[in-house]
Design a protein around this motif. Sequence first.
Motif, short mmCIF file in Angstrom:
data_model
loop_
_atom_site.label_atom_id
_atom_site.label_comp_id
_atom_site.label_asym_id
_atom_site.label_seq_id
_atom_site.Cartn_x
_atom_site.Cartn_y
_atom_site.Cartn_z
N PRO A 1 6.55 -4.00 15.18
CA PRO A 1 7.10 -5.36 15.10
C PRO A 1 6.46 -6.23 14.01
CG PRO A 1 5.53 -5.25 16.89
CD PRO A 1 5.63 -3.85 16.31
N HIS A 2 6.21 -5.63 12.84
CA HIS A 2 5.72 -6.35 11.67
C HIS A 2 6.56 -5.84 10.51
CE1 HIS A 2 2.08 -8.11 9.38
NE2 HIS A 2 3.05 -7.92 8.49
N LEU A 3 7.32 -6.72 9.90
CA LEU A 3 8.21 -6.31 8.82
C LEU A 3 7.47 -5.48 7.78
CD1 LEU A 3 10.93 -6.46 7.31
CD2 LEU A 3 10.04 -8.52 6.18
N HIS A 4 8.03 -4.35 7.44
CA HIS A 4 7.51 -3.53 6.35
C HIS A 4 8.70 -2.85 5.68
CE1 HIS A 4 7.48 -1.10 10.03
NE2 HIS A 4 7.55 -0.01 9.28
N VAL A 5 8.82 -3.08 4.39
CA VAL A 5 9.92 -2.53 3.62
C VAL A 5 9.44 -1.23 2.99
CG1 VAL A 5 11.56 -2.92 1.74
CG2 VAL A 5 10.77 -4.86 3.13
N HIS A 6 10.13 -0.15 3.30
CA HIS A 6 9.84 1.15 2.70
C HIS A 6 10.39 1.13 1.28
CE1 HIS A 6 9.26 3.30 6.70
NE2 HIS A 6 9.77 2.13 7.06
N VAL A 7 9.59 1.52 0.31
CA VAL A 7 10.01 1.59 -1.09
C VAL A 7 9.59 2.97 -1.57
CG1 VAL A 7 9.87 0.54 -3.37
CG2 VAL A 7 9.59 -0.90 -1.33
N ALA A 8 10.59 3.82 -1.84
CA ALA A 8 10.31 5.22 -2.19
C ALA A 8 11.05 5.62 -3.45
CB ALA A 8 10.70 6.13 -1.03
N GLY A 9 10.31 6.23 -4.35
CA GLY A 9 10.91 6.72 -5.59
C GLY A 9 11.45 8.12 -5.41
N ARG A 10 12.62 8.36 -6.00
CA ARG A 10 13.21 9.71 -5.99
C ARG A 10 12.90 10.37 -7.33
NH1 ARG A 10 19.26 9.49 -5.70
NH2 ARG A 10 19.15 9.59 -7.97
N ASN B 1 0.84 -1.19 0.00
CA ASN B 1 0.00 0.00 0.00
C ASN B 1 0.89 1.25 0.00
OD1 ASN B 1 0.38 -0.87 2.97
ND2 ASN B 1 -0.27 1.25 3.17
N HIS B 2 0.27 2.38 -0.30
CA HIS B 2 0.97 3.67 -0.29
C HIS B 2 0.87 4.25 1.11
CE1 HIS B 2 2.08 7.76 -1.43
NE2 HIS B 2 2.43 7.29 -2.61
N ILE B 3 1.90 4.92 1.56
CA ILE B 3 1.81 5.59 2.86
C ILE B 3 0.85 6.76 2.73
CG2 ILE B 3 4.14 4.91 3.56
CD1 ILE B 3 4.63 8.13 3.21
N TYR B 4 0.34 7.23 3.85
CA TYR B 4 -0.54 8.39 3.84
C TYR B 4 -0.35 9.15 5.14
CZ TYR B 4 -4.57 11.39 3.43
OH TYR B 4 -5.37 12.49 3.36
N ASP B 5 -0.19 10.46 5.02
CA ASP B 5 -0.05 11.33 6.18
C ASP B 5 -1.28 12.22 6.24
OD1 ASP B 5 0.63 13.16 8.14
OD2 ASP B 5 2.55 13.70 7.26
N ASP B 6 -2.15 11.98 7.20
CA ASP B 6 -3.37 12.78 7.27
C ASP B 6 -3.15 14.14 7.91
OD1 ASP B 6 -3.08 11.88 9.86
OD2 ASP B 6 -5.05 10.94 9.98
N SER B 7 -1.92 14.43 8.35
CA SER B 7 -1.65 15.73 8.98
C SER B 7 -0.96 16.72 8.03
CB SER B 7 -0.79 15.53 10.23
OG SER B 7 0.49 15.05 9.87
N TYR C 1 3.86 12.62 0.44
CA TYR C 1 4.82 12.43 -0.66
C TYR C 1 4.27 11.34 -1.56
CZ TYR C 1 9.33 11.50 -2.95
OH TYR C 1 10.35 11.32 -3.86
N LEU C 2 4.14 11.64 -2.83
CA LEU C 2 3.59 10.67 -3.78
C LEU C 2 4.69 9.78 -4.33
CD1 LEU C 2 1.13 13.05 -5.66
CD2 LEU C 2 0.62 11.43 -3.81
N GLY C 3 4.55 8.49 -4.11
CA GLY C 3 5.55 7.53 -4.57
C GLY C 3 6.31 6.86 -3.44
N TYR C 4 5.68 6.72 -2.30
CA TYR C 4 6.30 6.10 -1.12
C TYR C 4 5.36 4.97 -0.67
CZ TYR C 4 9.07 6.19 3.24
OH TYR C 4 9.90 5.90 4.30
N VAL C 5 5.77 3.75 -0.94
CA VAL C 5 4.92 2.59 -0.67
C VAL C 5 5.57 1.65 0.34
CG1 VAL C 5 3.81 2.76 -2.93
CG2 VAL C 5 5.80 1.29 -2.65
N MET C 6 4.78 0.74 0.84
CA MET C 6 5.24 -0.28 1.79
C MET C 6 4.99 -1.66 1.22
SD MET C 6 6.45 1.13 4.52
CE MET C 6 6.39 2.65 5.44
#
Length: 155
Positions: A96-105, A30-36, A40-45
Amino acid sequence: MEGCHICAEQQGTNAVPGGVIYEDDLVYANHIYDDSAPTYLGYVMAEPKRHAPGFADLSDTEAEAVGLLVKRLSQALEACIGADHIYSFVFGDHVPHLHVHVAGRYPGAPREYWGTRVDEWPDAPHGGEAEVAALCAQLREYMSQFATTALASQP
């Protein structure tokens, strides 16, 4: 696992703005989301479906599936946002649940915003829920070329 927000997202208990990008029996993205603030568009987990704290806790099959998911998400980000570099990293200190950050520059990102600060570049595309959803739709379309049952068997 009780109290794990990643497990809750995967089970549909917690809302995931933009929706699921990819899911099969072993992995979830899924894509990250900051409700505050604008996101950043292109940052997924990329995450395993089974609750596991780190790579060492995965079965070989799960580890292969997570690695291949990271590869495919990287390709999707290159294709959909025109990323000129993809970062993938794991912290694991707070959840404590593996999540790999995948972010495009994005092209043109100044060096001070490379690496883990990629999402802090103020001139990079950011957006709200609608923009995240639109990008997720593009990423889903790209990822749809990989059959859900065959992710681990793709070359």
